[in-house]
Write an enzyme that holds these catalytic residues in place. Structure first.
Site, PDB file in Angstrom:
ATOM      1  N   GLU A 263      84.326 -27.266 -17.453  1.00  0.00           N
ATOM      2  CA  GLU A 263      85.434 -27.029 -16.524  1.00  0.00           C
ATOM      3  C   GLU A 263      85.855 -25.565 -16.584  1.00  0.00           C
ATOM      4  OE1 GLU A 263      88.700 -29.684 -17.075  1.00  0.00           O
ATOM      5  OE2 GLU A 263      87.504 -31.484 -16.677  1.00  0.00           O
ATOM      6  N   GLU A 350      94.515 -35.005 -11.362  1.00  0.00           N
ATOM      7  CA  GLU A 350      95.136 -34.916 -12.681  1.00  0.00           C
ATOM      8  C   GLU A 350      96.612 -35.309 -12.594  1.00  0.00           C
ATOM      9  OE1 GLU A 350      93.257 -31.482 -15.201  1.00  0.00           O
ATOM     10  OE2 GLU A 350      93.827 -30.642 -13.275  1.00  0.00           O
TER      11      GLU A 350
END
Length: 399
Positions: A263, A350
């Protein structure tokens, strides 16, 4: 929540009383109310700094915007959640102002509070930051302690579950770091990463977490292994041996590369160099996943997004928290999900904290998500137990 100190800045006495009562029901005892910004600053000067300000904007006398600026300048508040009937676009701008003032933004509650939304705001602060003014110089970790933490194994990988939003089956986890400090207890990354940056040890931390994550995967039964995501600072992508070193670790632990996702934050994308792009290509050719983290908060262009070999977008939690209250935020989430789908990229939301957010994201076609609704970051063995206990296809209870 008993230890939190809270200011309720609201000019309507009945509304302020309702909010205060809800806070007391949630276990908050150290709180007070003020009807305008000037009165709030006077109370804060005698009370001392507070952790959270639940703040209206349209106030008589000193309005909420002036209050936020003055309170931030003198360190009187640490974080803010908006509690206002302003139009959604104005609330969004006010929250951005709070961020620019250096305040932790906990969310936009609108004007009609629910106990769940208020509780989630408190939990965001509790899990995300220490109490205002609570730490002296003696209670701050030092650079030398951070160096020893890497050597002495004080850094602990934590795993936050990622879930398929359609089937509600586990889909992986993000690997985060916690510091089991011998003097200060368990610390989050905010107390660690700046020190390691200063020491030039972020590469060492990344490799440390990679080894720990791979050892955890190797310890699990092959059929139980799920992909793990590792955060990689963009400047580490410039190191020419990154793909080769990662392949060496995968070979050592006898793991397929498909179990590792890298990421990178969106803020690192605009200035990405040729060797970084080559490394991203090599990682994808190896079979690793590449995700753009905190999507929507950075400055990358659509052209850059189309050029990079990424196969996943992670929508920042601030968008998920704002969907219900702000039509503009909902539109941004909708368009981001459509963009991901049109580019053939997986989309991960998220910060999912409520079943309503989960239902909205499902309706919008979001594939995966993570957040307190599914599970908090947890040590490896606890995460393994979570995988065994997870109910699967039924909606989880709210955190």
């Amino acid at each position: 929540m008993e230890t939190l100190s809270i200011l309720v800045l609201e000019d309507h006495p009945f509304q302020a009383q309702v909010v205060a009562q809800q806070l007391r029901t949630l276990g908050c005892r150290n709180l007070f109310c003020a009807a305008d910004g000037e009165a709030a600053l006077v109370r804060l000067s005698s009370h001392g700094p507070v952790d959270i300000a639940l703040c209206d904007i349209n106030l008589p006398g000193m309005d909420g915007l002036t209050f936020l600026r003055k309170a931030a300048e003198c360190g009187a508040i640490r974080s803010v959640a908006l509690f206002s009937g302003l139009a959604p676009d104005l609330r969004l701008a006010a929250l951005q102002l709070a961020r620019l003032l250096g305040l932790q933004v906990l969310g936009d509650l609108g004007k009609v509070l629910s106990p769940d939304s208020l509780r989630n705001v408190l939990l965001r602060y509790r899990r995300g930051a220490p109490a205002a003014g609570a730490q002296s110089d003696d209670a701050q970790p030092t650079a030398q302690e951070a160096r020893l933490a890497l050597i002495q194994g004080q850094l602990v990988p934590y795993y936050q579950p990622k879930v398929d939003l359609r089937s509600l089956q586990p889909a992986g986890a993000e690997v985060l770091v916690r510091w089991q400090h011998p003097r200060l207890g368990l610390l989050g990354p905010a107390g660690l990463l700046p020190l390691l940056e200063e020491l030039g040890l972020v590469r060492d931390l990344t490799e440390y977490l990679l080894k720990a994550a791979m050892a955890f995967l190797q310890w699990q039964q092959p059929e139980s292994r799920l992909p793990l995501a590792i955060n990689c600072p963009p400047y580490l992508l410039e190191e020419p041996d990154l793909p080769g070193r990662l392949q060496e670790l995968l070979d050592y632990y006898r793991l397929p590369s498909s179990l590792i996702n890298v990421e990178i934050t969106e803020n690192g994308l605009p200035g990405i160099a040729a060797n970084s792009l080559e490394n991203l290509l090599r990682l994808r050719l190896m079979g690793c996943g590449i995700a753009i983290d905190d999507f929507g908060t950075g400055t990358s262009s659509l052209q850059r997004l189309c050029q990079l070999p990424c196969n996943e977008l992670k929508l920042d939690a601030s968008f998920i928290h704002g969907m219900e209250q702000n039509p503009r935020v909902l539109a941004a989430v909708t368009s981001s999900l459509a963009l991901a789908a049109s580019l053939g990229m997986n989309a991960v939301a998220e910060g999912i904290e409520s079943t309503r957010q989960l239902e909205q994201l499902r309706e919008l076609g979001c594939a995966q998500g993570q957040g307190y609704l599914f599970g908090h970051p947890m040590p490896g063995r606890e995460f393994a137990n979570w995988l065994r206990r997870w109910p699967g296809s039924t909606l989880p209870k709210e955190a």
